[in-house]
Design a protein around this motif. Structure first.
Motif, PDB file in Angstrom:
ATOM      1  N   GLN A  98       7.280 -11.483  49.044  1.00  0.00           N
ATOM      2  CA  GLN A  98       7.539 -12.661  48.209  1.00  0.00           C
ATOM      3  C   GLN A  98       6.339 -13.088  47.371  1.00  0.00           C
ATOM      4  OE1 GLN A  98      10.612 -13.837  47.872  1.00  0.00           O
ATOM      5  NE2 GLN A  98      11.206 -12.188  49.297  1.00  0.00           N
ATOM      6  N   ARG A  99       5.252 -12.323  47.482  1.00  0.00           N
ATOM      7  CA  ARG A  99       4.099 -12.656  46.638  1.00  0.00           C
ATOM      8  C   ARG A  99       4.444 -12.351  45.172  1.00  0.00           C
ATOM      9  NH1 ARG A  99      -0.473 -13.051  50.105  1.00  0.00           N
ATOM     10  NH2 ARG A  99       0.390 -13.894  52.039  1.00  0.00           N
ATOM     11  N   ASP A 100       4.034 -13.226  44.281  1.00  0.00           N
ATOM     12  CA  ASP A 100       4.424 -13.096  42.875  1.00  0.00           C
ATOM     13  C   ASP A 100       3.968 -11.780  42.268  1.00  0.00           C
ATOM     14  OD1 ASP A 100       5.647 -15.549  42.938  1.00  0.00           O
ATOM     15  OD2 ASP A 100       3.928 -16.657  42.126  1.00  0.00           O
ATOM     16  N   GLU A 101       2.735 -11.396  42.542  1.00  0.00           N
ATOM     17  CA  GLU A 101       2.237 -10.161  41.941  1.00  0.00           C
ATOM     18  C   GLU A 101       2.986  -8.938  42.466  1.00  0.00           C
ATOM     19  OE1 GLU A 101      -0.295 -10.927  45.589  1.00  0.00           O
ATOM     20  OE2 GLU A 101       0.596 -12.097  43.957  1.00  0.00           O
ATOM     21  N   GLU A 104       6.488  -8.845  40.832  1.00  0.00           N
ATOM     22  CA  GLU A 104       6.360  -8.439  39.432  1.00  0.00           C
ATOM     23  C   GLU A 104       6.051  -6.953  39.325  1.00  0.00           C
ATOM     24  OE1 GLU A 104       3.820  -9.753  35.438  1.00  0.00           O
ATOM     25  OE2 GLU A 104       3.662 -10.920  37.285  1.00  0.00           O
ATOM     26  N   ALA A 105       5.222  -6.435  40.244  1.00  0.00           N
ATOM     27  CA  ALA A 105       4.897  -5.004  40.216  1.00  0.00           C
ATOM     28  C   ALA A 105       6.120  -4.157  40.532  1.00  0.00           C
ATOM     29  CB  ALA A 105       3.775  -4.721  41.215  1.00  0.00           C
ATOM     30  N   LEU A 106       6.940  -4.584  41.511  1.00  0.00           N
ATOM     31  CA  LEU A 106       8.167  -3.851  41.830  1.00  0.00           C
ATOM     32  C   LEU A 106       9.136  -3.873  40.651  1.00  0.00           C
ATOM     33  CD1 LEU A 106       8.762  -5.006  45.534  1.00  0.00           C
ATOM     34  CD2 LEU A 106       8.125  -2.702  44.751  1.00  0.00           C
ATOM     35  N   ARG A 107       9.118  -4.948  39.875  1.00  0.00           N
ATOM     36  CA  ARG A 107      10.043  -5.078  38.751  1.00  0.00           C
ATOM     37  C   ARG A 107       9.534  -4.402  37.486  1.00  0.00           C
ATOM     38  NH1 ARG A 107       9.851 -10.189  38.244  1.00  0.00           N
ATOM     39  NH2 ARG A 107       8.531 -10.235  36.365  1.00  0.00           N
ATOM     40  N   ASP A 108       8.235  -4.603  37.173  1.00  0.00           N
ATOM     41  CA  ASP A 108       7.712  -4.134  35.889  1.00  0.00           C
ATOM     42  C   ASP A 108       6.675  -3.028  36.018  1.00  0.00           C
ATOM     43  OD1 ASP A 108       9.260  -6.151  34.739  1.00  0.00           O
ATOM     44  OD2 ASP A 108       7.607  -7.605  34.885  1.00  0.00           O
ATOM     45  N   GLY A 109       6.232  -2.738  37.222  1.00  0.00           N
ATOM     46  CA  GLY A 109       5.196  -1.730  37.391  1.00  0.00           C
ATOM     47  C   GLY A 109       3.826  -2.332  37.577  1.00  0.00           C
ATOM     48  N   PHE A 110       3.567  -3.504  36.946  1.00  0.00           N
ATOM     49  CA  PHE A 110       2.301  -4.222  37.098  1.00  0.00           C
ATOM     50  C   PHE A 110       2.607  -5.690  37.384  1.00  0.00           C
ATOM     51  CE2 PHE A 110       1.280  -0.670  34.288  1.00  0.00           C
ATOM     52  CZ  PHE A 110       0.170  -0.120  34.921  1.00  0.00           C
ATOM     53  N   GLY A 111       1.732  -6.320  38.137  1.00  0.00           N
ATOM     54  CA  GLY A 111       1.911  -7.729  38.426  1.00  0.00           C
ATOM     55  C   GLY A 111       0.583  -8.431  38.616  1.00  0.00           C
ATOM     56  N   ASP A 113      -1.387 -12.517  39.545  1.00  0.00           N
ATOM     57  CA  ASP A 113      -1.250 -13.892  40.020  1.00  0.00           C
ATOM     58  C   ASP A 113      -2.628 -14.428  40.360  1.00  0.00           C
ATOM     59  OD1 ASP A 113      -0.005 -16.245  40.679  1.00  0.00           O
ATOM     60  OD2 ASP A 113       0.300 -15.687  42.780  1.00  0.00           O
ATOM     61  N   ILE A 114      -2.776 -15.753  40.188  1.00  0.00           N
ATOM     62  CA  ILE A 114      -4.007 -16.450  40.581  1.00  0.00           C
ATOM     63  C   ILE A 114      -3.604 -17.563  41.530  1.00  0.00           C
ATOM     64  CG2 ILE A 114      -5.949 -17.853  39.792  1.00  0.00           C
ATOM     65  CD1 ILE A 114      -5.758 -16.495  37.095  1.00  0.00           C
ATOM     66  N   PHE A 116      -4.964 -19.858  45.382  1.00  0.00           N
ATOM     67  CA  PHE A 116      -5.999 -20.149  46.379  1.00  0.00           C
ATOM     68  C   PHE A 116      -5.710 -19.377  47.670  1.00  0.00           C
ATOM     69  CE2 PHE A 116      -7.884 -22.669  49.799  1.00  0.00           C
ATOM     70  CZ  PHE A 116      -9.194 -22.794  49.334  1.00  0.00           C
ATOM     71  N   SER A 117      -6.726 -18.706  48.153  1.00  0.00           N
ATOM     72  CA  SER A 117      -6.578 -17.913  49.393  1.00  0.00           C
ATOM     73  C   SER A 117      -6.976 -18.762  50.592  1.00  0.00           C
ATOM     74  CB  SER A 117      -7.446 -16.653  49.314  1.00  0.00           C
ATOM     75  OG  SER A 117      -7.421 -15.970  50.550  1.00  0.00           O
ATOM     76  N   ASP A 118      -6.008 -18.959  51.509  1.00  0.00           N
ATOM     77  CA  ASP A 118      -6.323 -19.710  52.734  1.00  0.00           C
ATOM     78  C   ASP A 118      -7.296 -18.953  53.621  1.00  0.00           C
ATOM     79  OD1 ASP A 118      -4.635 -21.762  51.963  1.00  0.00           O
ATOM     80  OD2 ASP A 118      -2.879 -20.814  52.890  1.00  0.00           O
ATOM     81  N   THR A 119      -7.280 -17.616  53.508  1.00  0.00           N
ATOM     82  CA  THR A 119      -8.173 -16.800  54.347  1.00  0.00           C
ATOM     83  C   THR A 119      -9.605 -16.870  53.857  1.00  0.00           C
ATOM     84  OG1 THR A 119      -6.336 -15.293  54.799  1.00  0.00           O
ATOM     85  CG2 THR A 119      -8.561 -14.487  55.277  1.00  0.00           C
ATOM     86  N   LEU A 120      -9.776 -16.716  52.523  1.00  0.00           N
ATOM     87  CA  LEU A 120     -11.127 -16.684  51.950  1.00  0.00           C
ATOM     88  C   LEU A 120     -11.596 -18.045  51.456  1.00  0.00           C
ATOM     89  CD1 LEU A 120     -10.828 -13.346  49.959  1.00  0.00           C
ATOM     90  CD2 LEU A 120     -11.801 -13.691  52.237  1.00  0.00           C
ATOM     91  N   LYS A 121     -10.660 -19.007  51.387  1.00  0.00           N
ATOM     92  CA  LYS A 121     -10.987 -20.377  50.977  1.00  0.00           C
ATOM     93  C   LYS A 121     -11.548 -20.453  49.540  1.00  0.00           C
ATOM     94  CE  LYS A 121      -9.817 -21.833  55.053  1.00  0.00           C
ATOM     95  NZ  LYS A 121      -8.526 -22.519  55.225  1.00  0.00           N
ATOM     96  N   GLU A 122     -10.954 -19.687  48.648  1.00  0.00           N
ATOM     97  CA  GLU A 122     -11.349 -19.736  47.243  1.00  0.00           C
ATOM     98  C   GLU A 122     -10.228 -19.167  46.385  1.00  0.00           C
ATOM     99  OE1 GLU A 122     -14.658 -17.274  46.251  1.00  0.00           O
ATOM    100  OE2 GLU A 122     -14.149 -15.764  47.760  1.00  0.00           O
ATOM    101  N   ASN A 123     -10.312 -19.440  45.058  1.00  0.00           N
ATOM    102  CA  ASN A 123      -9.309 -18.905  44.137  1.00  0.00           C
ATOM    103  C   ASN A 123      -9.487 -17.403  43.989  1.00  0.00           C
ATOM    104  OD1 ASN A 123      -7.919 -21.262  43.495  1.00  0.00           O
ATOM    105  ND2 ASN A 123      -9.414 -21.830  41.925  1.00  0.00           N
ATOM    106  N   MET A 124      -8.352 -16.695  44.001  1.00  0.00           N
ATOM    107  CA  MET A 124      -8.378 -15.247  43.899  1.00  0.00           C
ATOM    108  C   MET A 124      -7.458 -14.804  42.763  1.00  0.00           C
ATOM    109  SD  MET A 124     -10.427 -14.305  46.364  1.00  0.00           S
ATOM    110  CE  MET A 124     -10.070 -12.553  46.576  1.00  0.00           C
ATOM    111  N   LEU A 125      -7.878 -13.719  42.083  1.00  0.00           N
ATOM    112  CA  LEU A 125      -7.052 -13.077  41.063  1.00  0.00           C
ATOM    113  C   LEU A 125      -6.478 -11.808  41.666  1.00  0.00           C
ATOM    114  CD1 LEU A 125      -5.984 -12.582  38.193  1.00  0.00           C
ATOM    115  CD2 LEU A 125      -8.198 -11.539  37.636  1.00  0.00           C
ATOM    116  N   TYR A 126      -5.169 -11.693  41.688  1.00  0.00           N
ATOM    117  CA  TYR A 126      -4.485 -10.548  42.290  1.00  0.00           C
ATOM    118  C   TYR A 126      -3.867  -9.706  41.179  1.00  0.00           C
ATOM    119  CZ  TYR A 126      -4.810 -13.281  46.592  1.00  0.00           C
ATOM    120  OH  TYR A 126      -5.251 -13.996  47.675  1.00  0.00           O
ATOM    121  N   ALA A 127      -4.073  -8.386  41.274  1.00  0.00           N
ATOM    122  CA  ALA A 127      -3.444  -7.430  40.361  1.00  0.00           C
ATOM    123  C   ALA A 127      -2.782  -6.349  41.206  1.00  0.00           C
ATOM    124  CB  ALA A 127      -4.478  -6.822  39.422  1.00  0.00           C
ATOM    125  N   ALA A 128      -1.485  -6.123  40.961  1.00  0.00           N
ATOM    126  CA  ALA A 128      -0.724  -5.164  41.770  1.00  0.00           C
ATOM    127  C   ALA A 128      -0.146  -4.069  40.882  1.00  0.00           C
ATOM    128  CB  ALA A 128       0.395  -5.884  42.510  1.00  0.00           C
TER     129      ALA A 128
END
Length: 465
Positions: A98-101, A104-111, A113-114, A116-128
């Motif tokens: 259910q992650r957005d990236e 989107e990757a399953l649908r378009d090949g690339f995905g 999302d930005i 906040f990561s609860d694990t790392l406690k900071e904003n993360m940029l995800y590319a799939a």
């Protein structure tokens, strides 16, 4: 005004700089984000070219274990985490389907999302990236702080740029306010001269059309104001002279009436003189009534208050009746009266036409010579009627011709006393002509005579017989 313009201009500049800074921040953030996405996607494509399954390629995966900024996650099509460089036991991680990236990757090949990561406690940029050959999703994440990460470099530069821009803008605002107000101050200084009679206004030829329109309007206004003041002063003088003359003219018959009344009341009048005294009182009373009626007529004509009903009548017949009525005066001095009167129907107030024609004819007879002549001509023209009354009398000098139509103006006081009258005849003629928007012209020479021509647009109509 200058301070208000400067303040408003400064507010506008500050607002524009603020909006510009926000827009610059958004544009730069967008560019930075796209650059980060491009870098991550390049890395993912590089992984796609790797030989074999990434799960079995320890060398590539080890590089991500040693990289503190980037994190690699491998996810199957059902969202199960197969491997994560940041977690030792990837199987314990929650499903990522259910992650957005990932979606989107399953649908378009690339995905992307930005979040906040609860694990790392900071904003993360995800590319799939979805690798169809092995049915796996490769995801790279990296800390993303936007332009904040470059704040130590951008903030001083931005503050310096804004400071310089603000100083330049304030200088321009000062110049603009000074240049805007200066013409108005010059115009205001010239306007102060309006209250001074005879002071000329001198405006510069300003570059702005609006300012030129203002200066032109002010110059015209001053000219019209001076013209109006002169006219009012002239009218005031005329009114003063009018009341003075009217008082004098009314006082003369009143004094005479009072004198005869006191004489009758004293009992010193003989019985055979009673009729003579009463006759003089009646004559002076008629003179005073005539004067008052003439004054009232002039007042009504000046105020455009019609007190007589306009009717259709033959103006030629009306003038002939006046001539017949004045024949005793003509016969007294053996004056020959010649008439050439066309049959002309007009639409006008009959009383006014009687006054106009009667005054012109009476004057032509009164101020004529013994055995003189009077020519009266009435014709119809395209624009109305033309009436000419010409006599062979004593005439009027050029310096007096311009004033003979003024109320109570006397060319020769002795002559008026001899022939009588209210002194308002020609003034009434002038006002009647102006009432009907006609024209009045006089031609006179001393010792030769006078010709007065009247044009009136009173809807004349020639009747053929």
């Amino acid at each position: 005004m200058k301070k208000r313009i400067f303040r408003n201009f400064t507010i506008i500049i500050c607002f524009a700089l603020t909006i510009g800074s926000v827009m610059l921040y958004l544009v730069m953030s967008s560019i930075l984000l796209e650059k980060e996405k491009e870098n991550l996607m390049t890395t993912l494509k590089t992984l796609d070219y790797a030989q074999g399954d990434l799960l079995e390629n320890d060398a590539i995966f080890k590089n991500f274990l040693d990289d503190e900024d980037e994190r690699l996650t491998i996810i199957d099509e059902q969202g199960k985490v197969l491997l994560d460089s940041g977690v030792e036991d990837a199987e314990m991680m929650e499903n990522h389907l259910q992650r957005d990236e990932v979606k989107e990757a399953l649908r378009d090949g690339f995905g992307y999302d930005i979040r906040f990561s609860d694990t790392l406690k900071e904003n993360m940029l995800y590319a799939a990236y979805y690798n169809e050959s092995v049915h796996q999703i490769y995801r790279i994440s990296t800390p993303y702080h936007g332009l904040a990460a470059y704040g130590y470099m951008l903030v001083p530069l931005l503050l310096m740029t804004l400071g310089v821009s603000l100083l330049i803008s304030l200088w321009m605002a000062k110049r603009f306010s000074d240049n805007s107000v200066k013409p108005l101050e010059e115009i205001a200084a010239e306007i102060a001269k309006i209250s001074k009679r005879g002071a000329a206004l001198h405006f510069k030829n300003y570059d702005f059309e609006e300012l030129r329109a203002i200066t032109s309007a002010l110059t015209q206004m001053k000219q019209e104001l001076e013209t109006t003041i002169s006219r009012l002063e002239q009218e005031k003088l005329i009114r003063t002279e009018f009341f003075s003359n009217a008082s004098h003219e009314l006082k003369t018959p009143l004094t005479s009436i009072r004198g005869y009344a006191e004489l009758l009341n004293s009992g010193m009048v003989k019985e055979e003189q009673y009729a003579q005294c009463i006759a003089r009182i009646m004559i002076e009373s008629d003179h005073m009534i005539e004067l008052i009626n003439d004054i009232l007529m002039i007042s009504r004509l000046e105020g455009k208050h019609m007190d007589a009903q306009a009717t259709t009548f033959d103006l030629g017949a009306l003038i002939q009746d006046i001539v017949d009525a004045q024949m005793p005066l003509a016969l007294k001095d053996q004056i020959q009266v010649h008439t050439d009167l066309a049959y002309v129907e007009v639409v006008a107030a009959k009383r006014y036409m009687q006054e106009l024609a009667n005054n012109l004819i009476t004057n032509a007879l009164k101020y004529n010579r013994a055995n003189g002549q009077v020519e009266i001509e009435l014709t119809k023209e395209e624009t109305g009627i033309k009436l000419i009354v010409e006599d062979s009398g004593i005439g009027i000098s050029e310096e007096n011709q311009a004033r003979v139509f003024e109320r109570f103006y006397r060319v020769d006081e002795g002559r008026d006393k001899k022939v009588g009258g209210s002194g308002l005849g020609l003034a009434i003629v002038k006002h009647i002509v102006h009432y009907y928007e006609g024209t009045l012209h006089m031609h006179s020479k001393l010792g030769i005579g006078t010709r007065i021509t009247v044009h009136l647009p009173i809807l004349a109509k020639q009747i053929d017989h």
